[in-house]
Design an enzyme around this catalytic site. Structure first.
Site, mmCIF file in Angstrom:
data_model
loop_
_atom_site.group_PDB
_atom_site.id
_atom_site.type_symbol
_atom_site.label_atom_id
_atom_site.label_comp_id
_atom_site.label_asym_id
_atom_site.label_seq_id
_atom_site.Cartn_x
_atom_site.Cartn_y
_atom_site.Cartn_z
ATOM 1 N N GLU A 111 0.840 -1.207 0.000
ATOM 2 C CA GLU A 111 0.000 0.000 0.000
ATOM 3 C C GLU A 111 0.870 1.251 0.000
ATOM 4 O OE1 GLU A 111 -2.927 -0.533 -0.761
ATOM 5 O OE2 GLU A 111 -3.006 -2.658 -0.271
ATOM 6 N N TYR B 263 -2.210 -7.338 -11.278
ATOM 7 C CA TYR B 263 -1.102 -7.396 -10.317
ATOM 8 C C TYR B 263 0.091 -8.167 -10.899
ATOM 9 C CZ TYR B 263 -4.336 -5.848 -6.651
ATOM 10 O OH TYR B 263 -5.231 -5.137 -5.899
HETATM 11 ZN ZN LIG Z 1 -2.571 -2.427 -4.721
#
Ligand SMILES: [Zn+2]
Length: 613
Positions: A354, A438
């Site tokens: 994050e 991702y």
């Molecule tokens: Zn992320």
């Protein structure tokens, strides 16, 4: 002081670029007054928004996002979750049934607009659930500003994902995407993506937010707290007024995409300065499940030092890791993450991911719904890069991204891969979205490192930051830099890797041993052509590397982090097989193989190495 100079400098650079070519970016200044009714989980809001149109276009409408309108039965988000069934995001469902369908009436999220004015004139608007279209009384001309004032009230939804009240970790209010937010307008037009549970996009904005809330609450937020002496949690000598039920918090932030905050009565605040910045805040409930947070400081210090050195300097003065009580999501100058962590490595994995979104989403503000592989993928790459140094694996991996390559190989076998180029919200299968965004995005950088060499990749990431920090780059802008740095044509790679699900599959087909040399025949069984790193290991364990360029790059690497390369004749992408001869006999060799660095995302690596016996 230094930090605001850095932001100013980046701003001047961005103006410079705007004049040079067609690039421009919109900007906004929010002033908001919020009065929270903590018992009812509602608030009243007033917003003054100064909006600057830096585009060459006349705007006669603007759009706002009203994200919380998604949190109710029958919403588009509910329909989407229900439609995906067990293939969707498991956190949005219970036993395959949408959790949104059972939100009680009094806990349905809402952002109810009372009125909106432009320069004093009342405006007409239409709301399609989470997107509000506003018809302007006065069109906003290029290079001019306008001011909107709006009043609204909101119901904090039952927590489903990210925002909401009373989540399972017992955080009272997670206030993300919580205010009417003006949509981004750029060369791609208005970014009016319906909210159905994934990513966000917005113009860079300044915030000045005043929040009135019961005085026993502590707030964590992405911004600068302007009055720590008036509120609970930040200042040991704070004097909170005894004659009032509510305390007033004032937060400011400059040049971020959105302002997020969370409020809880049990939060504690810890803070420390990373040398050269930022000042880090940890906001969490101190209990048995959050023990790992107490160990985080030295890891986070090293984390920011590694990130600043490799990916470009964090541009803001502070960053807050806030226990939002659900998953992890990035916002301006803060993240909301799960408080519970198995150990410090688990917690740091989440914080590293994050936190890295400050680079790949916040500072390098790509359009997440349109190009999710750029923010989630690049962030996953940064996470892997840093975590490998913070927690070196017990068993040394060939490269920090080896596990992601393996995961990709296994996923490809399932036959449900979808191209990374798709709009993030439009992947039907949750796992396919995860791999497309991702993993494929992370491996985009890993494969580029393999093709160009690690030094060229690091230089590309640096220049990408230098040229695009605090702006809205696209994939073309990144590719432009990668090609300039490496001198290679890389368009073919981006097209194959991002726009298709074609795979890489090279192998050793045949080896012939002669009296003075050995001849190896390689074969391309895949659909994505690549340059080939080929190595031999001699009987006395010396390694020699050969680079077989693929003709489309038009140039090639001669060295990499893994050693120097002898350049071989190129391998045309149309050609199935390739033969090379090395001046070693059978008894002088112990191994021959493709890509000893194991960065090549070859889906069948078994035939890439041959032990010579
Ligand atoms: Zn992320």
């Amino acid at each position: 002081m230094k930090k605001s100079v850095a932001i100013l400098f980046a701003f001047i650079i961005s103006q410079f670029h705007a004049q040079q070519g067609s690039y421009y970016q919109q900007s906004a200044k929010y002033k908001m007054d919020i009065d929270v009714n903590a018992e009812k989980f509602t608030y009243e809001g007033k917003q003054t928004l100064d909006y600057k149109n830096n585009s060459p276009d006349v705007l006669d409408v603007v759009y706002f996002h009203l994200y919380w309108n998604a949190f109710k039965p029958g919403s588009m988000m509910d329909q989407r979750v229900a439609g995906q069934g067990k293939n969707g995001d498991s956190r949005l469902q219970k036993d395959g049934i949408s959790r949104l369908a059972s939100i009680p009436k009094d806990q349905e999220g809402a952002q109810n607009i009372h009125w909106i004015r432009q320069n004093g004139k009342i405006l007409k608007y239409e709301i399609q659930e989470t997107v509000m279209k506003v018809y302007l009384a006065e069109p906003v001309k290029p290079n001019s500003s306008t001011t909107f004032i709006l009043e609204w009230d909101a119901v904090i939804p039952q927590q489903i994902r990210r925002s909401g009240r009373n989540n399972r970790e017992g955080v009272d209010m997670t206030m993300t995407q919580w205010y009417p937010k003006i949509a981004e307008y750029d060369y791609d037009g208005w970014a009016t993506f319906d909210y159905i549970g994934r990513e966000f996009h917005a113009p860079f904005s300044d915030f000045d937010v005043t929040i009135k809330i019961n005085k026993d609450y502590v707030i964590g937020a992405g911004g600068i707290l302007e009055n720590p002496a008036d509120v609970k949690g930040y200042d040991a000598n704070a004097r909170i007024r005894a004659d009032k039920n509510k305390a007033t918090w004032r937060w400011t932030a400059k040049n971020i995409l959105d302002f997020a905050w969370a409020a809880d009565r049990d939060y504690i605040i810890k803070s420390f300065e990373v040398p050269q910045g930022p000042k880090v805040f940890l906001v969490y409930q101190n209990n048995d499940k959050t023990k790992a947070w107490e160990e985080a400081q030295p890891y986070l210090t090293k984390y920011y030092q590694l990130m600043n050195a490799h990916f470009g300097k964090y541009a803001y003065p502070t960053y807050a890791f806030i226990q939002g009580g659900d998953g992890g999501m990035e916002y301006g100058m803060c993240t909301m993450i799960l408080g519970e962590a198995k150990n410090i490595e688990g917690l740091m994995g989440l914080m590293a991911h994050e936190g890295a979104h400050s680079w790949y989403q916040q500072m390098l503000a790509t359009n997440e719904p349109m190009r999710p592989w750029m923010d989630e993928g690049f962030t996953s790459y940064a996470e892997g890069y840093v975590m490998n140094q913070l927690f070196p694996p017990a068993q040394k991996l060939p490269n920090p991204f080896f596990n992601s390559i393996n995961a990709y190989r296994n996923f490809v076998k399932k036959g449900i891969e979808e191209p990374a180029v798709w709009l993030g919200d439009h992947h039907d299968n949750g796992t396919s979205y995860t791999y497309a965004s991702y993993v494929k995005g992370e491996l985009y950088l890993v494969e580029l490192g393999y093709i160009m060499g690690e030094q060229n990749l690091a230089e590309t990431l640096k220049q990408y930051y230098d040229q695009w920090a605090l702006k809205h780059p696209s994939d073309r802008d990144f590719l432009h830099i990668a090609q300039k740095v490496s001198g290679m044509d890389l368009k073919w790679f981006q097209n194959y890797w991002i726009n298709t699900t074609k795979t890489i599959d090279y192998g050793i087909k045949d080896i012939k041993y002669d009296a003075k040399s050995t001849t190896i025949t390689l074969v391309n069984n895949g659909q994505v052509p690549m340059p080939i790193d080929f190595s031999i290991m001699t009987a006395d364990k010396k390694i020699f590397n050969y680079q077989i360029p693929m003709n489309m790059t038009h140039t090639w690497k001669t060295k990499d982090a893994y050693g120097d390369f002898k350049t071989m004749p190129y391998w045309p992408w149309t050609q199935k097989e390739y033969t090379l001869t090395v001046p070693y006999t059978k008894s002088q060799l112990s191994m021959v193989g493709i890509d000893i660095s194991q960065r090549l995302a070859d889906v069948n690596p078994d035939d890439n190495f041959v032990e010579v016996k």
